[in-house]
Design a protein around this motif. Sequence first.
Motif, PDB file in Angstrom:
ATOM      1  N   GLU A 724       0.874  -1.124  -0.008  1.00 12.11           N
ATOM      2  CA  GLU A 724      -0.070  -0.011   0.042  1.00 12.11           C
ATOM      3  C   GLU A 724       0.810   1.156  -0.406  1.00 12.11           C
ATOM      4  OE1 GLU A 724      -3.539   2.031   2.506  1.00 12.11           O
ATOM      5  OE2 GLU A 724      -2.606   0.204   3.163  1.00 12.11           O
ATOM      6  N   GLY A 725       1.838   1.375   0.980  1.00 11.95           N
ATOM      7  CA  GLY A 725       2.841   2.469   0.856  1.00 11.95           C
ATOM      8  C   GLY A 725       3.597   2.451  -0.221  1.00 11.95           C
ATOM      9  N   LEU A 726       3.909   1.319  -0.859  1.00  6.30           N
ATOM     10  CA  LEU A 726       4.570   1.545  -2.146  1.00  6.30           C
ATOM     11  C   LEU A 726       3.767   1.905  -3.342  1.00  6.30           C
ATOM     12  CD1 LEU A 726       7.432   0.621  -3.608  1.00  6.30           C
ATOM     13  CD2 LEU A 726       6.370  -1.649  -3.906  1.00  6.30           C
ATOM     14  N   TYR A 727       2.471   1.666  -3.328  1.00 11.89           N
ATOM     15  CA  TYR A 727       1.392   2.002  -4.345  1.00 11.89           C
ATOM     16  C   TYR A 727       1.423   3.639  -4.197  1.00 11.89           C
ATOM     17  CZ  TYR A 727      -2.954   2.765  -6.411  1.00 11.89           C
ATOM     18  OH  TYR A 727      -4.011   3.573  -7.126  1.00 11.89           O
ATOM     19  N   ILE A 747       2.999  -1.128 -11.431  1.00 10.34           N
ATOM     20  CA  ILE A 747       1.751  -2.000 -11.682  1.00 10.34           C
ATOM     21  C   ILE A 747       1.681  -3.173 -10.837  1.00 10.34           C
ATOM     22  CG2 ILE A 747       1.330  -3.363 -13.827  1.00 10.34           C
ATOM     23  CD1 ILE A 747       2.691  -1.490 -15.483  1.00 10.34           C
ATOM     24  N   GLU A 748       2.764  -3.767 -10.392  1.00 12.89           N
ATOM     25  CA  GLU A 748       2.866  -4.964  -9.791  1.00 12.89           C
ATOM     26  C   GLU A 748       1.985  -4.789  -8.165  1.00 12.89           C
ATOM     27  OE1 GLU A 748       6.037  -8.121  -8.105  1.00 12.89           O
ATOM     28  OE2 GLU A 748       6.456  -6.349  -8.071  1.00 12.89           O
ATOM     29  N   ALA A 751      -1.679  -4.025  -8.896  1.00 17.65           N
ATOM     30  CA  ALA A 751      -2.153  -5.479  -9.126  1.00 17.65           C
ATOM     31  C   ALA A 751      -2.403  -6.151  -7.886  1.00 17.65           C
ATOM     32  CB  ALA A 751      -1.353  -6.204 -10.236  1.00 17.65           C
ATOM     33  N   LYS A 752      -1.546  -6.168  -7.034  1.00 20.90           N
ATOM     34  CA  LYS A 752      -1.697  -6.849  -5.714  1.00 20.90           C
ATOM     35  C   LYS A 752      -2.658  -6.156  -4.691  1.00 20.90           C
ATOM     36  CE  LYS A 752       2.822  -9.473  -6.181  1.00 20.90           C
ATOM     37  NZ  LYS A 752       4.058  -9.723  -5.520  1.00 20.90           N
ATOM     38  N   THR A 753      -2.940  -4.922  -4.912  1.00 19.40           N
ATOM     39  CA  THR A 753      -3.592  -4.213  -3.899  1.00 19.40           C
ATOM     40  C   THR A 753      -5.134  -4.127  -4.569  1.00 19.40           C
ATOM     41  OG1 THR A 753      -2.859  -2.050  -4.747  1.00 19.40           O
ATOM     42  CG2 THR A 753      -2.056  -2.933  -2.722  1.00 19.40           C
ATOM     43  N   GLY A 754      -5.323  -5.020  -5.683  1.00 17.56           N
ATOM     44  CA  GLY A 754      -6.607  -4.876  -6.416  1.00 17.56           C
ATOM     45  C   GLY A 754      -6.899  -3.567  -7.259  1.00 17.56           C
ATOM     46  N   GLN A 755      -6.141  -2.723  -7.531  1.00 12.46           N
ATOM     47  CA  GLN A 755      -6.370  -1.692  -8.238  1.00 12.46           C
ATOM     48  C   GLN A 755      -6.299  -1.944  -9.527  1.00 12.46           C
ATOM     49  OE1 GLN A 755      -7.324   0.922  -6.730  1.00 12.46           O
ATOM     50  NE2 GLN A 755      -6.714   0.194  -4.664  1.00 12.46           N
ATOM     51  N   ILE A 756      -7.238  -2.386 -10.085  1.00 12.05           N
ATOM     52  CA  ILE A 756      -7.317  -3.127 -11.727  1.00 12.05           C
ATOM     53  C   ILE A 756      -7.546  -1.933 -12.591  1.00 12.05           C
ATOM     54  CG2 ILE A 756      -8.232  -4.594 -13.338  1.00 12.05           C
ATOM     55  CD1 ILE A 756      -6.868  -6.097 -11.154  1.00 12.05           C
ATOM     56  N   VAL A 759      -4.083  -0.305 -12.843  1.00 17.04           N
ATOM     57  CA  VAL A 759      -3.223  -1.116 -13.814  1.00 17.04           C
ATOM     58  C   VAL A 759      -3.606  -0.879 -15.258  1.00 17.04           C
ATOM     59  CG1 VAL A 759      -2.391  -3.545 -14.378  1.00 17.04           C
ATOM     60  CG2 VAL A 759      -3.039  -2.811 -11.960  1.00 17.04           C
ATOM     61  N   GLU A 760      -4.848  -1.144 -15.590  1.00 14.43           N
ATOM     62  CA  GLU A 760      -5.336  -0.892 -16.987  1.00 14.43           C
ATOM     63  C   GLU A 760      -4.811   0.545 -17.433  1.00 14.43           C
ATOM     64  OE1 GLU A 760      -7.435   0.497 -20.105  1.00 14.43           O
ATOM     65  OE2 GLU A 760      -8.056   1.017 -18.215  1.00 14.43           O
TER      66      GLU A 760
END
Length: 1705
Positions: A724-727, A747-748, A751-756, A759-760
Motif C-alpha cells: 500500500e505504501g509502495l503504491y 503495476i505490480e 495489481a496486488k492491492t486490487g487496483q485493476i 493497472v489498466e
Amino acid sequence: MAAANAPITMKEVLTLPSVGINQQFITFTNVTMESDKYICVRETVPQNSVVIIDMSMPMQPLRRPITADSALMNPDSRILALKAQVPGTTQDHLQIFNIEAKAKLKSHQMPEQVAFWKWITPKMLGLVTQNSLYHWSIEGCDSEPVKMFDRTANLANNQIINYKCSPNEKWLVLIGIAPGPPERAQLVKGNMQLFSVDQQRSQALEAHAASFAQFKVPGNENPSILISFASKSFNAGQITSKLHVIELGAQPGKPSFTKKQADLFFPPDFADDFPVAMQVSHKFSLIYVITKLGLLFVYDLETASAIYRNRISPDPIFLTSEASSVGGFYAINRRGQVLLATVNEATIIPFISGQLNNLELAVNLAKRGNLPGAEELVVERFKELFAQTKYKEAAELAAESPQGILRTPDTVAKFQSVPVQAGQTPPLLQYFGTLLTKGKLNSYESLELSRLVVNQNKKNLLENWLAEDKLECSEELGDLVKTVDNDLALKIYIKARATPKVVAAFAERKEFDKILIYSKQVGYTPDYMFLLQTILRTDPQGAVNFALMMSQMEGGCPVDFNTITDLFLQRNLIREATAFLLDVLKPNLPEHAFLQTKVLEINLVTFPNVADAILANGMFSHYDRPRVAQLCEKAGLFIQSLKHYSELPDIKRVIVNTHAIEPQALVEFFGTLSSDWAMECMKDLLLVNLRGNLQIIVQACKEYCEQLGVDACIKLFEQFKSYEGLYFFLGSYLSMSEDPEIHFKYIEAAAKTGQIKEVERVTRESNFYDAEKTKNFLMEAKLPDARPLINVCDRFGFVPDLTHYLYTNNMLRYIEGYVQKVNPGNAPLVVGQLLDDECPEDFIKGLILSVRSLLPVEPLVDECEKRNRLRLLTQFLEHLVSEGSQDVHVHNALGKIIIDSNNNPEHFLTTNPYYDSRVVGKYCEKRDPTLAVVAYRRGQCDEELVNVTNKNSLFKLQARYVVERMDGDLWDKVLMEENEYRRQLIDQVVSTALPESQSPEQVSAAVKAFMTADLPHELIELLEKIVLQNSAFSGNFNLQNLLILTAIKADPSRVMDYINRLDNFDGPAVGEVAVEAQLYEEAFAIFKKFNLNVQAVDVLLDNVKSIERAVEFAFRVEEDSVWSQVAKAQLREGLVSDAIESFIRAEDATHFLEVIRATEDANVYDDLVRYLLMVRQKVKEPKVDSELIYAYAKIDRLGEIEEFILMPNVAILPNVGDRLYDEALYEGAKIIYAFISNWGKLAVTLVKLQQFQGAVDAARKANSAKTWKEVCFACVDAEEFRLAQICGLNVIIQVDDLEEVSEFYQNRGCFNELISLMESGLGLERAHMGIFTELGVLYARYRYEKLMEHIKLFSTRLNIPKLIRACDEQQHWQELTYLYIQYDEFDNTATTVMNHSPEAWEHMQFKDIVAKVANVELYYKAVHFYLQEHPDLINDLLNVLALRLDHTRVVDILRKAGQLRLIKPYMVAVQSNNVSAVNEALNEIYVEEEDYDRLRESIDLHDSFDQIGLAQKIEKHELVEMRRVAAYIYKKAGRWKQSIALSKKDNMYKDCMETASQSGEHDLAEQLLVYFIEQGKKECFATCLFVCYDLIRPDVALELAWINNMLDFAFPYLLQFIREYSGKVDELIKDKLEAQKEVKAKEQEDKDVMSQQNMYAQLLPLALPAPPMPGMGGGGGYGPPPPMGGGMPGMPPMPPYGMPPMGGY
C-alpha cells in the motif's frame, strides 16, 4: 607708491590665452562678463564655439560647438543666452538654454536687429535695437519681450556699450559712444539716456559711464537710489572731465542726498582717454571709474571725494564687472588679462587719514566698511562726545565703530556710570537702543540689556529681540532668562551651544528623544545610563524607544546592549527587554550570540509562543542551539527542538511524538536531515506505528525522494511489505520517472492491492515499463480482466501472443472485442495466428465479415497469401466490390485471383480502373509478359514496361509506346548511349512508329528527343524522310528550320543545298546561326534572299572584312541605313574623310561624337566643318556648336567664329574658351571671353598675348584674387612694376596669397618694389596682420633701420612668432628682445638678452623679464651672467628673484666664484628662510668681519648650520666675545662641559652658571660649586645655589658650605628648601585623605550594585545564566573611576636662571 601700501590692490586672476582663447577673439564683441561668476567667449576659428569660464575653476573651461553672434551667461546660474541673425533678414533669433539641464528654456525672433543686449537682473534681459529698448523675462514659457522706451536722438548712430537698471528696477540708463567733434575727433563722445519707469520719461545727458547705487541718508530709514556718471567733453577748445552723483526720485518729507560732483584729472599722456566703465562697491560705498587706457579713479560715494588714481593696465580695457563679494571689480584688457581690483583693507584707512589727510572720510569709510586703521580717531572722537555729554552721538559712534572697537564692557560701564537725569532716558538705554537700531548686540551687551529687562519683568521684549536676532545668545544669558521662562531659556541655550544646559533642559521636559538628536547635531556625549534609568522609572515603553534610538546612533550604541537588557530585566520587564533585543539584533551578527541566546531563554521559560514565533521567523543564527533545543523540548515545542538537535539519538527520541507534531512540519523537517538519518527516523516511525505513521512516511518520501533516493524508499516499503505504501509512493513519483523498473513495480503493487483500473490505466498510458516483463507478469497473474494484457500486447506488438493466450484460455469474447473495438488494424495478425492455431474457418470468416470495411485489406491478403489461403477471401473481396469499394488493395487481390483462375484476365486488366498496375503487372511477368505490358501500359509504368519489353525483345511494342507516350524523360532513358537496345529501338521508331503516326506532337517530341540525345545524323536521316519525301509534314516551318540548323551543326556541306531547296524557314534567325557557325557566305546568301540588306552588309563588314564589297553593295541597294553602317566601319578603320562622306550620304547625325573624336586624331577639321554643318540641321546639341567653333579656330577662320557666336547657337562658350586657351589658341579664346564677359580668363589670355594694360583692365572688372595674382606675376616678369603694384595691392589683402606674392618678388630680386608694395598695402582699408608682419620680415632682411620703428608702431597688428623667426635669422637682437616681451615669451627673452648682452641688455628691463620666466634654470644662468658682466647689480637682481631661487644653489655659485661678500645684502634678506648654506655663509662673513653681535643674532634666530664646526673654528679666536659665542654654541648643542670649560678660561662665571642650570645635570652644577670654592668665589658660590637650585642636592650644598665655612652664603638656599618641602608634605597628607574617602564611596557603590543583582537573580528562571560580575565584559553600568585631581604637586614655577621667590611663614 609701493604696491603693498596702495589702498587698491590689483591681481591677475587669469589670462584668457592660458585657457586656450585665441588673441583675435579677445574683443568687446566676442567676450562678455555679466557678473563675477562667468566669462563667456565666442570663437569662430577653427570652428564656431562658445567657451564658458567658471571663475571658481577658471582652468577648466567649458567649450561647446555653438554658432551665434553673441552669447551671455546669466549672472547667477548656468543659463546661457544666445543671439544669431536669421539668414537673409535683419531679424535676430534669441534663445535661452539651461546648460545643466541641457534644455531650452525659451526662444523668440525679434522683428528687428538687436544692437546690444545684457542681463540687467538674473531674471531679465535688456534688448537694445536701433530704435527701442525691450525687457525679456526668462520666466514664463510664452512671454515675449516688452518694450520699455524708445532711444533718444542723442544716441542715434552711437555704439551702445552698456545698459543698467537700478536695484528697485524703477530707473534705467543706456550708454553709447560716438566719434568726437571734428576739431577733436580722437576724443570719443559719450551719450547717456536716463529713463524713469514710473514717469515714463527720458532725459538725455552726456556721459561715458554710469552706475546705480543705494545709500542710506541719516534720518531716512529707506535707502535712496543714486546714480553716478562720468563724462569727458570738449567745449570751446577745453576738455572738461566730471564725476556726478545725484539722487533719483527723492522721497517727499524725508532727508535727501545732496548732489555731488568732482573732477576727473587725466594726465597729459592720457588727454584722449575716456571712461569706459563704472562700478560701485556696495560693500564700501566706493565708485570705481575705469578708462579705456587702463586708468582707475576711486571716489567716495557719499562725498564724491577723490581717494586714489593709478594705471592698472598697460593694455586697453574693454570690459568690467562688479566683484560684489570682495567689494571690487574685474577688468579684462586686450591682452586677455582678467584683473581683480580689491580694497586693501589694511592700508586704505591709513592712506586716507595720512596721505590724503581726510580724517572725516577715513572715519566714515571705516565705519561703513568695518575697516581697521581708524581706531585712535574713533576712540578720541568718542571721548570728546562723552566729555561734551553728547551721549546719543557717542552711542551712535560706538554702535558704528569699525570692527566694534568701542563695543566693550568699558563702554557699557561708562554709560552705566552716567547719573540719570529726571525725566530723561538713561544714557545706557540710549546706547542699547542705538545698538538695536544699528544691528545685533554682542554677548556682553545682550547680557546687560537682558538683565535690565528681566528686572523690569518685560519678557516680551526679549522674545521680540531674539526673534529679530538682535541678541547674541550665551550660557550666562540663558541662566538669566531661566529665572523667568524655561522655554525661552532653552532657545537661548541652543543658540549659544551650551550643550550641558540644553540636555538638562530637555531632561526636565522629558523630551528624551530630542536629547539624542541634539547631541548628534552638536557632537555632545551625555550620561546615557542616567537618562535611561530615569525614563525606566516612569515610562517603560518610552525607555524602549530611547534605547532603540541609542542603538541607531552613528558610531554605535554608547551603552552596551547587555547592560540595557539587564536594566529592563531588573524590573521584570520581559516584554520590553524582548522588544528591545529583537530590534537591535536584526543584523544577526556573530558578536550578538549571547544576547540571541538570552532573549530565547527568557521567552522559552516565560512566553514559549513568543519564542516559537522568533524561531519561526529565522531572525537569529548565532545563539546556543543545544541549550535552546533542550528548552524547546521541555516547553513542548517538539518541532523546534528537532530543528535544533544535532545528534541522532536526540532526534529519534523527540520524533516519535507524532501526536504533538504537525504532520506537514514533520515532513519538512525530514528535508533538513541527511538521507541516512532520515531513513533511520522513518524506520523508527514505522516500527512504532506502521498504520498510523505510514501516511507521514509516504508524504516524506514523496517530498524528498531525490535526496533519499527512490530505490531506498522502495526498499523501505518492501522491507515492511507495505505494498500500500509502495503504491501510494510510486503513484506520486510515476509521472516524473522514466525508469522501467519503477513503472513495473507500480503495476505490480497496484495489481496486488486490487487496483485493476489503475493497472489498466498505467499499461495504457505509460511508455516506460518493460513490456515483455509486464506481459509475462500479467499472463501469470491471470487477472479476471484481460484489458491490461490487451493494452500491453496491442501497444508493444505482442498481438500473436495475445491471440494465442486468449484462444487457448477460451476468451474468444476478448478476441472479438479486441478486433472490433480496440484495434481493427491488427485483425490480419489475429487472423494469421488463428489460422496457425487451426481455428475453424467459419469463426475466422465471421470475424472478418464483422469488421469488414475497418479491416486493412493489404496485410490481410499478405497473411492469407503467405499461408496459401487467398481464396478464403473471395467472398469478402466480392462483398467489398459490390459495396462500391475502390480500394486498390481490394482490386489487386481480386485481380490476382482472376489471373490465377485465367478467367478472361485481359478484360479485367483493360477495364478495371482501380488496381495498381505495378503490383498486378509484376504478378503477371512470370505468368504472361504480354499481360504485364498491358498492365504497365495502362498505368504508364515506363521503367517496368521498358524492362519487360527489353527482356522479352518486344521492341515494336516498346517503340509504339515511347512515341505515343511523348515523355522526354522516357526518350532520354531509351536513347541514352548506355542502352544496349537503342539501335533496335531507333530502327523501329524510324521504320514503323513515326510513319504510322499522324500526330504532329508525337513527331515533335521524337525530333526533340533525338536532338536532346545528340544524335544529329540519325536526326537528319529522320527529318529527310519526313520533310523531303513529301510526307504530311514536308512543308512544316519548324522542321525546315530544324533541318538546316542540324545541317549547320552536323554537316555544313549540305547547308547551301538546303537553302536553295527550302523556302519556308526563318531567314533572320537561321542567318544569325550561320554567322555564329562562321558560314559567312551562306549567311550572306540567306540575308540577301530575305532582303535583309543591313544584316547582309554587316556580314561583309564584320565577318568577311571587305569594305570594298560593302561599298559596292551599298551603291547597289542605296539605303541610308546601309551607308550608315559602311560609314561606321570606315570610321573604325581610320578612313575619316571617307566615313564623313558616307555619313553625309546617309544623312546620319547620330554619331557626331565619334566623328569629332576621329577628326581630332586625324586633324581634318575642314571635313569636320562640313559634317557639323550637316549635323546642326538635324540636332541642336551644345557639343556640336562648341566643336564647330573649335574647328573654325583650328583652321584660323576667326571671322566665322565672330559671326557664329552672334547667331543663335547652343554652344557652351565658357568651355570652348577654356579649351582654346589650354591649346594656346589665344586669339580665339580672346573673342570668346570678351563675348561672355569672363574678365578673369580674358585677363590671363591678354597676358599670354603680352597686352598687359588690357589685362589689368580686365582683371579690374573680374576683381578676383586669382586673376589679380596671375596678372601681377606676369607684369613682374615683364618688369611692368607699376601695373604689378596695382594688381599686387588687390592680392595682398588676401591672407592666403600674401606669402606667395612675397616669395615671387623675392625670387626675382625685386626687393625694393616688394617693400613699396607692402608699404602701400598698410594704408588699405582691409589691411590685415599678414601685411604688417610681412613688411616687418622684409625690413628685417633688407632695411634694418626701419624695423624697430615698424615693430613699435604696429606691435598689436603683427604676427609676432613669424617676425621673431625673421629677427632671429637676421640677428637683430634688440628687436628680437622687444618682440619676445610683447609675446610674453620671457624665457626666450632672457636667453636672448644674456646671449647677446652688448646689444640687448638693459638692467631695469631685464629685472622685469627675469621675474616672469618659467624655466627655473634661467634664474641661475642670470646669476652667472650678472656675476660675470654686472657684479655691482647682482644684489638688485637676486632681490627680485628671492622668492623663486634655491638659496643654497646661489650661495654655491658665489662660493665657487669666491665672491660671497658680494651678495651679503641678499643673504641677509633671505636668511629668514633658515637655509643652512645661507646661514653658514653669513656666519663666515661675520667671523671674518669680527661682527660678534650679528653672529650671535644669526645663531639665535637661525639654527640650520654646522654648529660644532663653527664653535671649533672660533673657540680660539683672539676676541673674547667670539669665544663667548663659541661657548654659547656649545651650550645650544648640549655640549655642556665644553661650554663651561671655555667660559671658565675667560672668567665668564655667569655664563658658566647659566649653562650648568640649563644642562639639568647634578654633577656639573656640584662640580661648579667645588670650582668656586677652590677659586675662593664665595659670592659666585651663593649665586650658583640660586641659579642651579633644582640641580644641587641639599646635603651636598650644606656639606660644602659647612666644610668651607660658607654657611652664611648657603643659608638663603636652606630656608627656601625647608619651605618648599613642608608644602609638599601638606599636599601629600591632603591627597591621602581624599583617596580614603573615594575608596569608601566605591565600596558603598559596589554593595548597592550587588544588592540589585541579587534581586535580579531571584526574578530570573533557573535556565538563565547569572549576570556578569562587575568588571567582567559587557559592563554592569559602571563608569571609569573619577580622575585624580591635579596629580602630585611639583616644584613651584621659577623665573629663568633664578630661585623662586621666598614664601612667608
